[in-house]
Design an enzyme around this catalytic site. Structure first.
Site, PDB file in Angstrom:
ATOM      1  N   HIS A 138       2.323   0.574 -13.011  1.00  0.00           N
ATOM      2  CA  HIS A 138       3.077  -0.651 -13.253  1.00  0.00           C
ATOM      3  C   HIS A 138       4.569  -0.329 -13.221  1.00  0.00           C
ATOM      4  CE1 HIS A 138       3.808  -4.683 -14.732  1.00  0.00           C
ATOM      5  NE2 HIS A 138       4.704  -4.153 -15.554  1.00  0.00           N
ATOM      6  N   ARG A 140     -14.749 -14.455 -11.405  1.00  0.00           N
ATOM      7  CA  ARG A 140     -14.192 -13.118 -11.624  1.00  0.00           C
ATOM      8  C   ARG A 140     -15.263 -12.053 -11.874  1.00  0.00           C
ATOM      9  NH1 ARG A 140      -9.204 -11.782 -12.618  1.00  0.00           N
ATOM     10  NH2 ARG A 140      -8.530 -13.859 -13.214  1.00  0.00           N
ATOM     11  N   GLY A 172       0.779  -1.242   0.000  1.00  0.00           N
ATOM     12  CA  GLY A 172       0.000   0.000   0.000  1.00  0.00           C
ATOM     13  C   GLY A 172       0.806   1.287   0.000  1.00  0.00           C
ATOM     14  N   SER A 173       2.061   1.231  -0.457  1.00  0.00           N
ATOM     15  CA  SER A 173       2.849   2.475  -0.429  1.00  0.00           C
ATOM     16  C   SER A 173       2.356   3.476  -1.479  1.00  0.00           C
ATOM     17  CB  SER A 173       4.345   2.193  -0.590  1.00  0.00           C
ATOM     18  OG  SER A 173       4.648   1.783  -1.900  1.00  0.00           O
ATOM     19  N   ASN A 174       1.840   2.994  -2.598  1.00  0.00           N
ATOM     20  CA  ASN A 174       1.293   3.942  -3.591  1.00  0.00           C
ATOM     21  C   ASN A 174      -0.003   4.563  -3.093  1.00  0.00           C
ATOM     22  OD1 ASN A 174       2.822   4.231  -6.261  1.00  0.00           O
ATOM     23  ND2 ASN A 174       2.973   2.029  -5.837  1.00  0.00           N
ATOM     24  N   MET A 222      -3.602  -7.137  -7.273  1.00  0.00           N
ATOM     25  CA  MET A 222      -3.084  -8.280  -8.023  1.00  0.00           C
ATOM     26  C   MET A 222      -4.185  -9.098  -8.697  1.00  0.00           C
ATOM     27  SD  MET A 222       0.026  -7.725  -7.497  1.00  0.00           S
ATOM     28  CE  MET A 222       0.952  -9.182  -7.907  1.00  0.00           C
TER      29      MET A 222
HETATM   30  C1  GRF Z   1       4.163  -1.309  -7.188  1.00  0.00           C
HETATM   31  O1  GRF Z   1       5.468  -1.569  -7.641  1.00  0.00           O
HETATM   32  C2  GRF Z   1       3.220  -1.125  -8.354  1.00  0.00           C
HETATM   33  O2  GRF Z   1       3.828  -0.543  -9.466  1.00  0.00           O
HETATM   34  C3  GRF Z   1       2.817  -2.540  -8.678  1.00  0.00           C
HETATM   35  O3  GRF Z   1       2.722  -3.177  -7.428  1.00  0.00           O
HETATM   36  C4  GRF Z   1       3.552  -2.510  -6.478  1.00  0.00           C
HETATM   37  C5  GRF Z   1       2.665  -2.100  -5.357  1.00  0.00           C
HETATM   38  O4  GRF Z   1       3.378  -1.545  -4.295  1.00  0.00           O
HETATM   39  N1  GRF Z   1       1.601  -2.562  -9.464  1.00  0.00           N
HETATM   40  P1  GRF Z   1       2.590  -0.841  -3.119  1.00  0.00           P
HETATM   41  O5  GRF Z   1       1.602  -1.871  -2.575  1.00  0.00           O
HETATM   42  O6  GRF Z   1       1.913   0.369  -3.669  1.00  0.00           O
HETATM   43  O7  GRF Z   1       3.645  -0.507  -2.104  1.00  0.00           O
END
Ligand code: GRF
Length: 203
Positions: free
Chosen positions: A111, A67, A15-17, A92
């Site tokens: 991505h 799905r 969840g860092s993004n 995912m």
């Molecule tokens: C990131 O590298 C993003 O580009 C990819 O999955 C990772 C997620 O990282 N789709 P986070 O959970 O946001 O830390």
């Protein structure tokens, strides 16, 4: 004044993004409101992080649903929460028709490669193994293909001789945290055009 756009974030892991988006909103670098953070995985650390940030966090387990059935329920839930845009951040799962139709051209993903190179899992490892000198990250609109929709923004990260997967991933992630809020600011402002695969700023 325009109403503040309402977004949902879907994640499956760290969840860092999601946090980078939340922090950009707090710092007034992005005008938006996160109305839901949802995960298909109860154990996702990102859900806990969202709660710490004071955001509404929900686990949305797959159970026995297929799905499309799952995505239809998720779409209804996100709509109910008031979301206008959906940001995938380490989510995912492939997104299927019911979710795409509920948010047409309004699902965004990040991505960790320069698409169309290295779609799918372990993009940073793929880049190292292929021997490219530059990789990076891509923010794109989501369609039914894997990491394949129109590209909104990219950032380039050089691959160093000393890089291993962890170190390259770390430098790409730094760029992700900058790029995702910036790309969202453009999209949420509405000042863009989509022509084929190209997303351009409206002049
Ligand atoms: C990131 O590298 C993003 O580009 C990819 O999955 C990772 C997620 O990282 N789709 P986070 O959970 O946001 O830390």
């Amino acid at each position: 004044m325009n109403p503040v756009p309402r977004i949902a974030v879907l994640l499956s892991g760290r969840g860092s993004n999601m946090e980078a988006i939340a922090r950009a909103i707090q710092a007034n670098r992005l005008s938006a409101r996160i109305v839901a953070v949802a995960s298909n995985r109860a154990a996702a650390a990102g859900l806990e992080k969202a709660r710490e940030l004071g955001l509404p966090a929900h686990c949305f387990p797959l159970r026995d649903r297929g799905r499309e059935e799952y995505d239809a329920a998720l779409a209804a839930f996100l709509r109910q929460a008031g979301a206008e845009w959906v940001c995938l951040a380490g989510y995912m799962r492939l997104v299927s028709r019911p979710l795409l139709e509920a948010f047409p051209r309004r699902i965004v993903n990040i991505h960790p490669s320069l698409l169309p190179a290295f779609p799918g899992l372990e993009a940073q490892r793929q880049a190292l193994e292929y021997g490219v000198r530059y990789s990076g990250c891509t923010v794109h609109l989501v369609d039914a293909t894997l990491d394949g929709g129109p590209i909104v923004a990219q950032a380039v990260v050089p691959v160093l001789d000393t890089d291993d997967e962890a170190e390259l991933s770390r430098r790409i992630l730094e760029q992700e945290h900058r790029l995702y809020p910036e790309a969202l600011a453009l999209l949420l402002s509405g000042a863009f055009e989509i022509q084929g695969r190209r997303v351009t700023r409206k002049i």
